[in-house]
Design a protein around this motif. Structure first.
Motif, short mmCIF file in Angstrom:
data_model
loop_
_atom_site.label_atom_id
_atom_site.label_comp_id
_atom_site.label_asym_id
_atom_site.label_seq_id
_atom_site.Cartn_x
_atom_site.Cartn_y
_atom_site.Cartn_z
N LYS A 1 -2.73 -0.15 -9.52
CA LYS A 1 -2.94 -0.89 -8.27
C LYS A 1 -2.98 -2.41 -8.48
O LYS A 1 -2.18 -3.15 -7.88
N TYR A 2 -3.89 -2.90 -9.30
CA TYR A 2 -4.05 -4.35 -9.43
C TYR A 2 -2.99 -4.96 -10.33
O TYR A 2 -2.73 -6.17 -10.24
N HIS B 1 -1.78 11.77 -3.69
CA HIS B 1 -0.38 11.47 -3.41
C HIS B 1 0.46 12.44 -4.22
O HIS B 1 0.07 12.82 -5.33
N LEU C 1 7.35 0.79 -3.56
CA LEU C 1 6.84 -0.55 -3.23
C LEU C 1 7.88 -1.65 -3.45
O LEU C 1 7.56 -2.83 -3.33
N SER D 1 0.66 5.56 1.13
CA SER D 1 -0.07 6.49 1.99
C SER D 1 -0.86 7.45 1.12
O SER D 1 -0.34 8.47 0.67
N SER E 1 0.84 -1.20 0.00
CA SER E 1 0.00 0.00 0.00
C SER E 1 0.87 1.25 0.00
O SER E 1 2.05 1.21 0.35
N LEU F 1 -0.28 -5.46 -7.72
CA LEU F 1 -0.66 -6.58 -6.84
C LEU F 1 -0.45 -7.91 -7.55
O LEU F 1 0.05 -8.87 -6.95
N TRP G 1 -2.78 5.82 -10.19
CA TRP G 1 -2.71 4.82 -9.12
C TRP G 1 -3.76 3.74 -9.32
O TRP G 1 -3.48 2.55 -9.17
#
Length: 311
Positions: free
Chosen positions: A46-47, A34, A81, A4, A2, A50, A42
């Motif tokens: 994201k996925y 951000h 990340l 912030s 994740s 992931l 983002w």
């Protein structure tokens, strides 16, 4: 995994033009989420990130132009990340690096330049195989995050929006964001996409394909039936990354009046188009939500290009 992130606020803006048309206009400020990985970038990453983590990849490879918001955000997200990142850049290397690519290198991204003809093959298995042979096992994210993982992330853009709106407006490059939004709308809502590319009508088929493939994929979907959507192709200002004095003046004035900065490549064109349609009476009586998709980093490079064109 994740970052912030700040939940994006919704900010209402007022104007005599809106009042006369009976229109309520609000802005979803994804640009504030951000400092580096914001906007729709983002949600499209994201996925994908992931999936890379779940499949034990350590290196992300993606594609973009020299001023790409996607390259900028991928470099930053990868660094934060723990991924190694490789950016395949369209065209030849130009030194000194522009602000976008300088930032990407500062974040640890390795830049690889390919000629424009080869770049057109960026979606092909053949080029992907060549890149994997060169760089090893890399997780490839398409240009702009345009894949089903990108669509999935964009179905979550409105998750923090609590007020009711009739029409959701967004600028379109690959139309991944519009596809995701369309799958997340409530009954009686619709989405309007504003292509920033010349002759952007071709995106209709791309959107249809993304929606069909996503609903057949088994990935989570807030709705099994896409909401109504339309493209408004009249506000590209000459094409992708094309900017003129009229757009720059509009963007400057809008920021001065409403305190919301716009990027020239995407949001300024969409905001200009929405306000023009309201002025013409084509969006009367609606409650509008304009999605600010970030990309403000690109204004630095665009300002440099504008200065050179003046000289």
């Amino acid at each position: 995994m994740s970052l912030s992130l700040i939940p994006p606020p919704t900010q209402q803006i007022n104007s005599e033009i809106f009042s006369r048309a009976g229109v309520e206009v609000s802005v979803l400020r994804l640009d504030l989420m951000h400092p580096w990985v914001n906007g729709n970038k983002w949600f499209k990453l994201k996925y994908n990130l992931l999936a890379a983590k779940e499949e034990n990849y350590t290196t992300i490879l993606t594609f973009g132009g020299a001023y790409s918001n996607h390259i900028y955000a991928t470099a930053a997200a990868g660094n934060l990340l723990g991924f190694r990142t490789i950016g395949v850049i369209r065209g030849e290397e130009r030194l000194p690096l522009n602000p976008t690519l300088s930032f990407a290198v500062e974040q640890g991204m390795q830049l690889v330049y390919i000629d424009r003809e080869t770049y057109r093959q960026r979606h092909t298995p053949e080029l992907h195989a060549d890149l994997r042979q060169r760089f090893g096992e890399v997780f490839i994210i398409p240009e702009g995050g345009c894949n089903l993982n990108g669509v999935r992330g964009c179905t979550e853009i409105l998750s923090e929006v609590t007020a009711g709106f009739d029409t959701i407006c967004v600028a379109c490059g690959t139309a991944t964001t519009l596809a995701g939004l369309t799958l997340s709308l409530q009954p009686k809502q619709r989405s309007l996409g504003f292509p920033v590319l010349k002759n952007g009508d071709f995106l209709r088929q791309d959107i249809t394909n993304l929606l069909t493939q996503y609903l057949a994929s088994g990935l989570p979907a807030p709705s099994s039936t896409p909401a109504p959507w339309e493209l408004v192709c009249d506000y590209h200002f000459g094409g992708y990354a094309k900017v003129n004095d009229q757009l720059v003046s509009f963007s400057h004035d809008f920021t001065q009046i409403h305190g919301i900065p716009l990027d020239y490549v995407y949001t300024a064109k969409m905001f200009y188009g929405v306000i023009d349609l309201i002025r013409k009476g084509d969006l009367g009586g609606d409650r509008l939500l304009l999605v600010h998709t970030g990309g403000l980093q690109g204004n630095i490079g665009m300002a440099e290009l504008l200065q050179k064109s003046v000289k």
